[in-house]
Design an enzyme around this catalytic site. Structure first.
Site, mmCIF file in Angstrom:
data_model
loop_
_atom_site.group_PDB
_atom_site.id
_atom_site.type_symbol
_atom_site.label_atom_id
_atom_site.label_comp_id
_atom_site.label_asym_id
_atom_site.label_seq_id
_atom_site.Cartn_x
_atom_site.Cartn_y
_atom_site.Cartn_z
ATOM 1 N N ASN A 9 0.851 -1.190 0.000
ATOM 2 C CA ASN A 9 0.000 0.000 0.000
ATOM 3 C C ASN A 9 0.887 1.240 0.000
ATOM 4 O OD1 ASN A 9 -1.969 1.935 0.292
ATOM 5 N ND2 ASN A 9 -2.475 1.415 2.405
ATOM 6 N N LYS A 11 -0.018 4.278 -0.372
ATOM 7 C CA LYS A 11 -0.717 5.433 0.198
ATOM 8 C C LYS A 11 -0.496 6.663 -0.692
ATOM 9 C CE LYS A 11 -0.447 3.332 4.738
ATOM 10 N NZ LYS A 11 -0.280 3.538 6.203
ATOM 11 N N HIS A 96 -9.645 0.657 5.470
ATOM 12 C CA HIS A 96 -8.361 1.000 6.083
ATOM 13 C C HIS A 96 -8.588 2.012 7.209
ATOM 14 C CE1 HIS A 96 -4.227 2.375 6.558
ATOM 15 N NE2 HIS A 96 -3.848 1.327 5.856
ATOM 16 N N GLU A 98 -7.071 4.562 8.098
ATOM 17 C CA GLU A 98 -6.937 5.972 7.701
ATOM 18 C C GLU A 98 -8.207 6.488 7.042
ATOM 19 O OE1 GLU A 98 -2.175 5.247 7.099
ATOM 20 O OE2 GLU A 98 -3.433 5.595 5.337
ATOM 21 N N GLU A 168 -5.055 -4.800 10.968
ATOM 22 C CA GLU A 168 -4.098 -3.705 11.117
ATOM 23 C C GLU A 168 -4.331 -2.988 12.449
ATOM 24 O OE1 GLU A 168 -4.647 -0.455 8.453
ATOM 25 O OE2 GLU A 168 -6.783 -0.404 8.866
ATOM 26 N N GLY A 174 2.726 3.236 11.538
ATOM 27 C CA GLY A 174 3.498 4.471 11.464
ATOM 28 C C GLY A 174 3.959 5.009 12.802
ATOM 29 N N SER A 214 2.899 -2.142 10.539
ATOM 30 C CA SER A 214 4.355 -1.896 10.515
ATOM 31 C C SER A 214 5.148 -3.182 10.321
ATOM 32 C CB SER A 214 4.802 -1.179 11.798
ATOM 33 O OG SER A 214 4.248 0.119 11.863
#
Length: 254
Positions: A9, A11, A96, A98, A168, A174, A214
């Site tokens: 991904n 992003k 996701h 985000e 996730e 991150g 990660s």
């Protein structure tokens, strides 16, 4: 037998020249060797060109990072699942963290997107995961169960075969933190048990569940050795060709 999958991904990273350079590094290195199933998810504007490039390698597929919850219409800036299917994209990443947190997407929004993708013959990488606060309160299993039940469990067994589930943990994206192999395995087994309870043992053993918190060369092998972890959804490490190849090698060796 469950498929082993490494998904990248990207992003909102890489300008055009950098995206093409990285893509050609991946193509040149993976074109001549046997690899697990690889899924590359670049920004929308690179998809059409990369679909053409990677069409020459059977086990590399392309994914969009999102799609609209609407079929078509006056939705400026949105991209529909039908549009993605028309350029031969294979997968769409949905749910996701985000998107959930930054764009307030609900489980029902994600359910509707999944249905549109499947209607257009697109497969889905469905993401689920919890915050550190919910984990510390002991609510992480309940949250994951709710996300899966409200977005996935309406599907038929046949349609579920077109879903990859990506766990996730939000607290490990991150941040430099990573779930231990035992924490990751525990949640992957929990997810597989939900599928087993709803669809039966045979179906649960056919669904690939990958880890997306990660994952990097230093921890990928120990994660992929776990019984219920079938690969990884790779973020930052997928932007570096050497790191990405090392992660792929770590699953090939198992």
């Amino acid at each position: 037998m469950r498929r082993k999958i490494i998904a990248a991904n990207w992003k909102m990273n890489l300008n055009y020249n950098d995206a093409i350079y990285l893509s050609r590094q991946i193509f040149n290195n993976l074109n001549s060797i046997d690899t697990p199933n690889i899924i590359i998810s670049p920004p929308y504007i690179y998809l059409s060109e990369l679909v053409e490039l990677f069409s020459k390698i059977d086990n590399i597929k392309l994914a969009a990072q999102n799609c609209s919850k609407s079929k078509k219409g006056a939705f400026t800036g949105e991209i529909s699942s039908q549009m993605l299917a028309s350029i031969n994209v294979d997968y769409v990443i949905l749910g996701h963290s985000e998107r959930r947190l930054g764009f307030n997407e609900t489980n029902i929004d994600i359910k509707n997107k999944i249905d549109l993708c499947l209607e257009n013959k697109l497969k889905v990488i469905f993401c689920c995961g919890e915050s550190l606060e919910l984990r510390e309160k002991g609510l992480h299993f309940k949250l994951i169960e709710t996300q899966i039940k409200e977005s996935l469990l309406h599907l038929s067994k046949n349609n579920l075969q077109n879903i990859i589930i990506a766990y996730e943990p939000i607290w490990a994206i991150g941040t430099g933190m990573t779930a231990t192999k035992d924490q990751a395995q525990e949640m992957h087994k929990f997810i597989r048990d939900i599928i087993k309870s709803e669809y039966g043992q045979d179906t649960s053993e056919q669904v690939s569940i990958i880890y997306g918190g990660s994952c990097k060369p230093s921890n990928s092998r120990e994660l992929f050795l776990q019984k219920d972890i079938d690969g990884g959804l790779i973020g930052g490490a997928s932007l570096n060709a050497d790191d990405f190849f090392d992660i792929i090698k770590s699953i090939k060796c198992i």
